[in-house]
Design an enzyme around this catalytic site. Sequence first.
Site, mmCIF file in Angstrom:
data_model
loop_
_atom_site.group_PDB
_atom_site.id
_atom_site.type_symbol
_atom_site.label_atom_id
_atom_site.label_comp_id
_atom_site.label_asym_id
_atom_site.label_seq_id
_atom_site.Cartn_x
_atom_site.Cartn_y
_atom_site.Cartn_z
ATOM 1 N N GLU A 33 -31.169 12.529 21.371
ATOM 2 C CA GLU A 33 -31.602 11.148 21.980
ATOM 3 C C GLU A 33 -31.102 9.895 21.281
ATOM 4 O OE1 GLU A 33 -32.600 10.542 24.936
ATOM 5 O OE2 GLU A 33 -33.278 12.585 25.383
ATOM 6 N N TYR A 116 -38.924 4.700 24.981
ATOM 7 C CA TYR A 116 -38.147 5.599 25.515
ATOM 8 C C TYR A 116 -37.663 6.944 24.767
ATOM 9 C CZ TYR A 116 -34.107 8.349 26.997
ATOM 10 O OH TYR A 116 -33.218 9.221 27.607
ATOM 11 N N ASP A 134 -34.722 5.688 31.448
ATOM 12 C CA ASP A 134 -33.216 4.999 30.671
ATOM 13 C C ASP A 134 -32.623 4.284 31.745
ATOM 14 O OD1 ASP A 134 -32.317 7.078 32.448
ATOM 15 O OD2 ASP A 134 -30.827 7.671 30.743
ATOM 16 N N CYS A 189 -24.898 8.481 41.038
ATOM 17 C CA CYS A 189 -25.323 7.231 41.265
ATOM 18 C C CYS A 189 -24.821 6.300 40.075
ATOM 19 C CB CYS A 189 -26.621 7.089 41.684
ATOM 20 S SG CYS A 189 -27.430 5.700 42.396
ATOM 21 N N CYS A 196 -21.634 8.203 46.798
ATOM 22 C CA CYS A 196 -22.717 8.354 47.645
ATOM 23 C C CYS A 196 -22.557 9.421 48.574
ATOM 24 C CB CYS A 196 -22.767 6.959 48.476
ATOM 25 S SG CYS A 196 -23.139 5.281 47.678
ATOM 26 N N CYS A 199 -24.438 12.413 47.388
ATOM 27 C CA CYS A 199 -25.826 12.317 46.957
ATOM 28 C C CYS A 199 -26.737 13.278 47.758
ATOM 29 C CB CYS A 199 -26.280 10.925 47.078
ATOM 30 S SG CYS A 199 -27.969 10.497 46.536
ATOM 31 N N CYS A 205 -31.924 6.860 50.785
ATOM 32 C CA CYS A 205 -31.712 5.739 49.896
ATOM 33 C C CYS A 205 -31.870 4.366 50.698
ATOM 34 C CB CYS A 205 -29.981 5.807 49.606
ATOM 35 S SG CYS A 205 -29.599 4.414 48.399
#
Length: 303
Positions: A33, A116, A134, A189, A196, A199, A205
């Site tokens: 992280e 975060y 995030d 995305c 798209c 997706c 969406c």
Amino acid sequence: MLHARLSDWFDDAARDLPWRLPSRTPWGVLVSEFMLQQTPVSRVLPVWEDWMSRWPTPADLAAEPAGEALRHWGRLGYPRRAVRLHAAATAVVVRHGGQVPGSHDELLALPGVGTYTAAAVAAFAFGRRETVVDTNIRRVHARLVDGAALPAPSLTAAEMNRAATLLPDDAGSSVRWNAAVMELGALVCTARTPACEQCPVLDLCAWVAAGRPAPTYVPRGQSWAGTDRQVRGAIMHVLRHADAPVPRPLIHDRPVDLAFGAPAALEKLHALNAPPEQLERALAGLLTDGLAEETPNGVQLPA
């Protein structure tokens, strides 16, 4: 429907990343992280693997000087993260007996750990129900729910509330949801060229339903060439590869002294043709930030 579809998609599409494996450790997740902040996975992977081989526990890293963390941070950028991660490892040893804590509040109290990172480590290392937000998650939520091309320039309370509302109640499902949405933003995305047609929730969406409206602002990328950041990075590259303190004149002058073990790094620094005042400004910033220290023999990574 939304949660089930993304979970099924994640089963097939998720990248095989070492910090996601069943063998992962909380320390490995924490290191990932720190490294992944503003840095793509492809650049992080080899450095993460080197760190985990070299320092498999917080105690292993804490036993080294901070300069070694900087040396092996490589070219990931934003080297203050390396110093903060070293400080976090030291705090884990001193406060928690060498074991990364699992609660959000304890994680948040570690040096260099923000909201975060605390949520992400609690979720992905310990399986806790946390609202992880995030850049990728913000973008997916903005398009999927709000119908906006991009989220607001800065994280808002409304975004955090929306993310909390979307989070499944079950801890295990919530961890998977966070990971799946994050992965969708990273692989499908994306910011500039979303795929798209790939997706799994295309028909749900709001952004697509609205005709894919353009962003209301243009994100500004950070310049690099000719900046103090570039010069700082080049000086850090020299210090990482030097096997002795580097005299200030050597940073300014083109003749390369092979005795310092960093001839290629020095050549790259000199090739920037940075003016003397910029070199001094960049070096002064590194000293002030604790990323370098001055000794009677020259400049080196912190001991």
